[in-house]
Design a protein around this motif. Structure first.
Motif, PDB file in Angstrom:
ATOM      1  N   GLN B   6      53.658 -50.345  16.215  1.00  0.00           N
ATOM      2  CA  GLN B   6      54.626 -51.051  17.054  1.00  0.00           C
ATOM      3  C   GLN B   6      55.953 -51.114  16.324  1.00  0.00           C
ATOM      4  OE1 GLN B   6      51.565 -54.513  18.197  1.00  0.00           O
ATOM      5  NE2 GLN B   6      53.504 -54.681  19.310  1.00  0.00           N
ATOM      6  N   SER B   7      57.006 -51.117  17.104  1.00  0.00           N
ATOM      7  CA  SER B   7      58.331 -51.274  16.500  1.00  0.00           C
ATOM      8  C   SER B   7      59.242 -52.030  17.453  1.00  0.00           C
ATOM      9  CB  SER B   7      58.934 -49.895  16.174  1.00  0.00           C
ATOM     10  OG  SER B   7      59.068 -49.115  17.355  1.00  0.00           O
ATOM     11  N   PRO B   8      60.209 -52.787  16.924  1.00  0.00           N
ATOM     12  CA  PRO B   8      60.353 -53.106  15.507  1.00  0.00           C
ATOM     13  C   PRO B   8      59.288 -54.113  15.062  1.00  0.00           C
ATOM     14  CG  PRO B   8      61.919 -54.384  16.775  1.00  0.00           C
ATOM     15  CD  PRO B   8      61.204 -53.508  17.758  1.00  0.00           C
ATOM     16  N   SER B   9      59.181 -54.356  13.790  1.00  0.00           N
ATOM     17  CA  SER B   9      58.226 -55.363  13.324  1.00  0.00           C
ATOM     18  C   SER B   9      58.791 -56.762  13.527  1.00  0.00           C
ATOM     19  CB  SER B   9      57.875 -55.127  11.856  1.00  0.00           C
ATOM     20  OG  SER B   9      59.050 -55.102  11.078  1.00  0.00           O
ATOM     21  N   ASN B  10      60.094 -56.879  13.426  1.00  0.00           N
ATOM     22  CA  ASN B  10      60.768 -58.153  13.659  1.00  0.00           C
ATOM     23  C   ASN B  10      62.010 -57.921  14.494  1.00  0.00           C
ATOM     24  OD1 ASN B  10      59.690 -60.617  12.110  1.00  0.00           O
ATOM     25  ND2 ASN B  10      59.565 -58.983  10.615  1.00  0.00           N
ATOM     26  N   LYS B  11      62.266 -58.852  15.395  1.00  0.00           N
ATOM     27  CA  LYS B  11      63.473 -58.748  16.208  1.00  0.00           C
ATOM     28  C   LYS B  11      64.048 -60.146  16.406  1.00  0.00           C
ATOM     29  CE  LYS B  11      66.408 -56.844  19.136  1.00  0.00           C
ATOM     30  NZ  LYS B  11      67.419 -55.830  18.713  1.00  0.00           N
ATOM     31  N   VAL B  12      65.284 -60.302  15.996  1.00  0.00           N
ATOM     32  CA  VAL B  12      65.987 -61.566  16.242  1.00  0.00           C
ATOM     33  C   VAL B  12      67.092 -61.270  17.229  1.00  0.00           C
ATOM     34  CG1 VAL B  12      67.302 -63.464  15.235  1.00  0.00           C
ATOM     35  CG2 VAL B  12      65.459 -62.375  13.914  1.00  0.00           C
ATOM     36  N   THR B  13      67.147 -62.035  18.285  1.00  0.00           N
ATOM     37  CA  THR B  13      68.142 -61.784  19.314  1.00  0.00           C
ATOM     38  C   THR B  13      68.727 -63.100  19.792  1.00  0.00           C
ATOM     39  OG1 THR B  13      68.552 -60.564  21.375  1.00  0.00           O
ATOM     40  CG2 THR B  13      66.551 -61.889  21.280  1.00  0.00           C
ATOM     41  N   GLU B  14      69.822 -62.998  20.502  1.00  0.00           N
ATOM     42  CA  GLU B  14      70.458 -64.189  21.049  1.00  0.00           C
ATOM     43  C   GLU B  14      69.988 -64.400  22.481  1.00  0.00           C
ATOM     44  OE1 GLU B  14      74.669 -63.987  18.550  1.00  0.00           O
ATOM     45  OE2 GLU B  14      74.612 -63.474  20.675  1.00  0.00           O
ATOM     46  N   LYS B  15      69.900 -65.626  22.845  1.00  0.00           N
ATOM     47  CA  LYS B  15      69.512 -65.976  24.200  1.00  0.00           C
ATOM     48  C   LYS B  15      70.385 -65.216  25.206  1.00  0.00           C
ATOM     49  CE  LYS B  15      69.444 -70.029  27.229  1.00  0.00           C
ATOM     50  NZ  LYS B  15      69.666 -71.483  27.324  1.00  0.00           N
ATOM     51  N   GLY B  16      69.717 -64.647  26.198  1.00  0.00           N
ATOM     52  CA  GLY B  16      70.446 -63.938  27.249  1.00  0.00           C
ATOM     53  C   GLY B  16      70.494 -62.426  27.061  1.00  0.00           C
ATOM     54  N   LYS B  17      70.175 -61.973  25.863  1.00  0.00           N
ATOM     55  CA  LYS B  17      70.191 -60.523  25.607  1.00  0.00           C
ATOM     56  C   LYS B  17      68.870 -59.907  26.063  1.00  0.00           C
ATOM     57  CE  LYS B  17      73.950 -60.401  22.815  1.00  0.00           C
ATOM     58  NZ  LYS B  17      75.094 -59.517  22.860  1.00  0.00           N
ATOM     59  N   ASP B  18      68.895 -58.589  26.276  1.00  0.00           N
ATOM     60  CA  ASP B  18      67.677 -57.856  26.612  1.00  0.00           C
ATOM     61  C   ASP B  18      67.066 -57.278  25.336  1.00  0.00           C
ATOM     62  OD1 ASP B  18      68.965 -56.304  29.686  1.00  0.00           O
ATOM     63  OD2 ASP B  18      68.532 -58.398  29.161  1.00  0.00           O
ATOM     64  N   VAL B  19      65.738 -57.182  25.304  1.00  0.00           N
ATOM     65  CA  VAL B  19      65.069 -56.548  24.155  1.00  0.00           C
ATOM     66  C   VAL B  19      64.030 -55.562  24.654  1.00  0.00           C
ATOM     67  CG1 VAL B  19      65.418 -58.471  22.562  1.00  0.00           C
ATOM     68  CG2 VAL B  19      63.324 -58.374  23.931  1.00  0.00           C
ATOM     69  N   GLU B  20      63.801 -54.539  23.839  1.00  0.00           N
ATOM     70  CA  GLU B  20      62.774 -53.554  24.130  1.00  0.00           C
ATOM     71  C   GLU B  20      61.819 -53.473  22.946  1.00  0.00           C
ATOM     72  OE1 GLU B  20      64.778 -50.236  27.096  1.00  0.00           O
ATOM     73  OE2 GLU B  20      64.188 -49.687  25.061  1.00  0.00           O
ATOM     74  N   LEU B  21      60.528 -53.560  23.241  1.00  0.00           N
ATOM     75  CA  LEU B  21      59.503 -53.477  22.204  1.00  0.00           C
ATOM     76  C   LEU B  21      58.675 -52.226  22.486  1.00  0.00           C
ATOM     77  CD1 LEU B  21      58.314 -57.211  22.326  1.00  0.00           C
ATOM     78  CD2 LEU B  21      60.289 -56.245  21.153  1.00  0.00           C
ATOM     79  N   GLN B  80      64.166 -59.030  29.749  1.00  0.00           N
ATOM     80  CA  GLN B  80      65.582 -59.168  30.097  1.00  0.00           C
ATOM     81  C   GLN B  80      66.010 -60.631  29.985  1.00  0.00           C
ATOM     82  OE1 GLN B  80      65.125 -57.393  34.069  1.00  0.00           O
ATOM     83  NE2 GLN B  80      66.474 -55.740  33.411  1.00  0.00           N
ATOM     84  N   ARG B  81      67.263 -60.822  29.665  1.00  0.00           N
ATOM     85  CA  ARG B  81      67.855 -62.176  29.612  1.00  0.00           C
ATOM     86  C   ARG B  81      66.919 -63.123  28.845  1.00  0.00           C
ATOM     87  NH1 ARG B  81      67.607 -60.401  34.572  1.00  0.00           N
ATOM     88  NH2 ARG B  81      66.184 -62.033  35.289  1.00  0.00           N
ATOM     89  N   THR B  82      66.647 -62.777  27.603  1.00  0.00           N
ATOM     90  CA  THR B  82      65.668 -63.529  26.808  1.00  0.00           C
ATOM     91  C   THR B  82      65.985 -65.017  26.765  1.00  0.00           C
ATOM     92  OG1 THR B  82      66.917 -62.908  24.826  1.00  0.00           O
ATOM     93  CG2 THR B  82      64.937 -61.626  25.329  1.00  0.00           C
ATOM     94  N   GLN B  83      64.929 -65.797  26.722  1.00  0.00           N
ATOM     95  CA  GLN B  83      64.994 -67.243  26.594  1.00  0.00           C
ATOM     96  C   GLN B  83      64.292 -67.653  25.307  1.00  0.00           C
ATOM     97  OE1 GLN B  83      66.585 -69.126  29.092  1.00  0.00           O
ATOM     98  NE2 GLN B  83      67.153 -67.067  29.784  1.00  0.00           N
ATOM     99  N   GLN B  84      64.567 -68.845  24.841  1.00  0.00           N
ATOM    100  CA  GLN B  84      63.960 -69.290  23.588  1.00  0.00           C
ATOM    101  C   GLN B  84      62.439 -69.349  23.687  1.00  0.00           C
ATOM    102  OE1 GLN B  84      66.207 -72.896  22.730  1.00  0.00           O
ATOM    103  NE2 GLN B  84      67.477 -71.783  21.265  1.00  0.00           N
ATOM    104  N   GLU B  85      61.938 -69.653  24.881  1.00  0.00           N
ATOM    105  CA  GLU B  85      60.479 -69.733  25.011  1.00  0.00           C
ATOM    106  C   GLU B  85      59.791 -68.366  24.954  1.00  0.00           C
ATOM    107  OE1 GLU B  85      62.611 -70.952  27.307  1.00  0.00           O
ATOM    108  OE2 GLU B  85      62.053 -70.307  29.337  1.00  0.00           O
ATOM    109  N   ASP B  86      60.618 -67.295  24.939  1.00  0.00           N
ATOM    110  CA  ASP B  86      60.052 -65.949  24.778  1.00  0.00           C
ATOM    111  C   ASP B  86      59.708 -65.665  23.316  1.00  0.00           C
ATOM    112  OD1 ASP B  86      62.477 -64.603  27.131  1.00  0.00           O
ATOM    113  OD2 ASP B  86      60.539 -65.562  27.489  1.00  0.00           O
ATOM    114  N   SER B  87      60.154 -66.516  22.411  1.00  0.00           N
ATOM    115  CA  SER B  87      59.864 -66.301  20.991  1.00  0.00           C
ATOM    116  C   SER B  87      58.365 -66.338  20.757  1.00  0.00           C
ATOM    117  CB  SER B  87      60.541 -67.391  20.139  1.00  0.00           C
ATOM    118  OG  SER B  87      61.937 -67.318  20.255  1.00  0.00           O
TER     119      SER B  87
END
Lengths: 111, 116
Positions: B6-21, B80-87
Motif C-alpha cells: 500500500q502507498s503511501p504509508s503515511n498521509k497528512v492532509t488538510e481538511k477539505g483536500k482530496d486524497v488517494e490511497l 474527497q473533501r476530507t474531514q477530521q473524522e476520516d483520520s
C-alpha cells in the motif's frame, strides 16, 4: 493452516429467545477475534476481543473470548426479527497481516 | 510482489483536500478489500471487489468515498473533501477468491491518514 470454525451453521428461533453462537479458532500467533453481522453484503463490525475472560457488551449483544480453549461466543438476548443475519467470526494474527473468517452462522428470528 | 503493498504509508492532509490511497494486491488474487481502522476499533469493512464485478459499495461511510480497481489488480481508494473524522488507518487486503469462510485475507501494511 489457520482455521476458524463457527457453529451452528444456521439457527431458527422466535422473538424473545436467547441465542449463543460459537466460534473456535486455530491461528498461529493469534492476536484478536472479531465478530461481524452481515445483513446485505458488507459486514458490520460488532466486537473485537483481545483479552481472555473479559465480556464485551453492546445492548442485547455480548461476547467473550477464551484464549485457553481457543473459542469465543456471541450471545444475543431477547432476539428481534432485526437480528436475522449471518454472523461472522474472524481471527487476526500478531503481525496483523492476515484475517481468517469462519463460515458464518445464519440466524433467522421469526416473529 | 510477495505480499499486499500500500502507498503511501503515511498521509497528512488538510481538511477539505482530496486524497488517494493505493493498494497492490497479491498477484493472482481475485478479491480485494478495503477496511478502515480507527483508534481502538475493529476493522470496518468499506468496499470489496470480486474479480471484474462491480464493487459492493454498501460499506462506504459517505459519498465522499469511492474506489476503483483497474484491470482487476491495483485499487485506488479516494476520499474527497476530507474531514477530521476520516483520520484512521486504511487497510487493504486480498484473497484468492471472495468466499468468506474458506479464504484467508492477506493485509497490506496500511496507510495512516491524518486530517488536520
Amino acid at each position: 493452516e489457520d482455521k476458524v470454525v463457527q457453529s451452528p451453521l444456521s439457527l431458527v428461533v422466535h422473538e424473545g429467545d436467547t441465542v449463543t453462537l460459537n466460534c473456535s479458532y486455530e491461528v498461529t500467533n493469534f492476536r484478536s477475534l472479531l465478530w461481524y453481522k452481515q445483513e446485505k453484503k458488507a459486514p458490520t463490525f460488532l466486537f473485537m476481543l483481545t483479552s481472555s475472560g473479559i465480556e464485551k457488551k453492546s445492548g442485547r449483544l455480548s461476547s467473550i473470548l477464551d484464549k485457553k480453549e481457543l473459542f469465543s461466543i456471541l450471545n444475543i438476548t431477547a432476539t428481534q426479527t432485526g437480528d436475522s443475519a449471518v454472523y461472522l467470526c474472524a481471527a487476526t494474527n500478531n503481525a496483523g497481516n492476515m484475517l481468517t473468517f469462519g463460515g458464518g452462522t445464519r440466524l433467522m428470528v421469526k416473529p | 510482489g510477495a505480499g499486499v503493498s500500500q502507498s503511501p504509508s503515511n498521509k497528512v492532509t488538510e481538511k477539505g483536500k482530496d486524497v488517494e490511497l493505493r493498494c497492490d494486491p497479491i498477484s493472482g488474487h481475485t478479491a480485494l478489500y478495503w477496511y478502515r481502522q480507527s483508534l481502538g476499533q475493529g476493522l470496518e469493512f468499506l468496499i470489496y471487489f470480486q474479480g471484474n464485478s462491480a464493487p459492493d459499495k454498501s460499506g462506504l461511510p459517505s459519498d465522499r468515498f469511492s474506489a476503483e480497481r483497474t484491470g482487476g489488480s491495483v485499487s485506488t481508494l479516494t476520499i474527497q473533501r476530507t474531514q477530521q473524522e476520516d483520520s484512521a488507518v486504511y487497510l487493504c487486503a486480498s484473497s484468492l477468491f471472495w468466499n468468506v469462510g474458506t479464504d484467508t485475507q492477506y493485509f497490506g501494511p496500511g496507510t495512516r491518514l491524518t486530517v488536520l
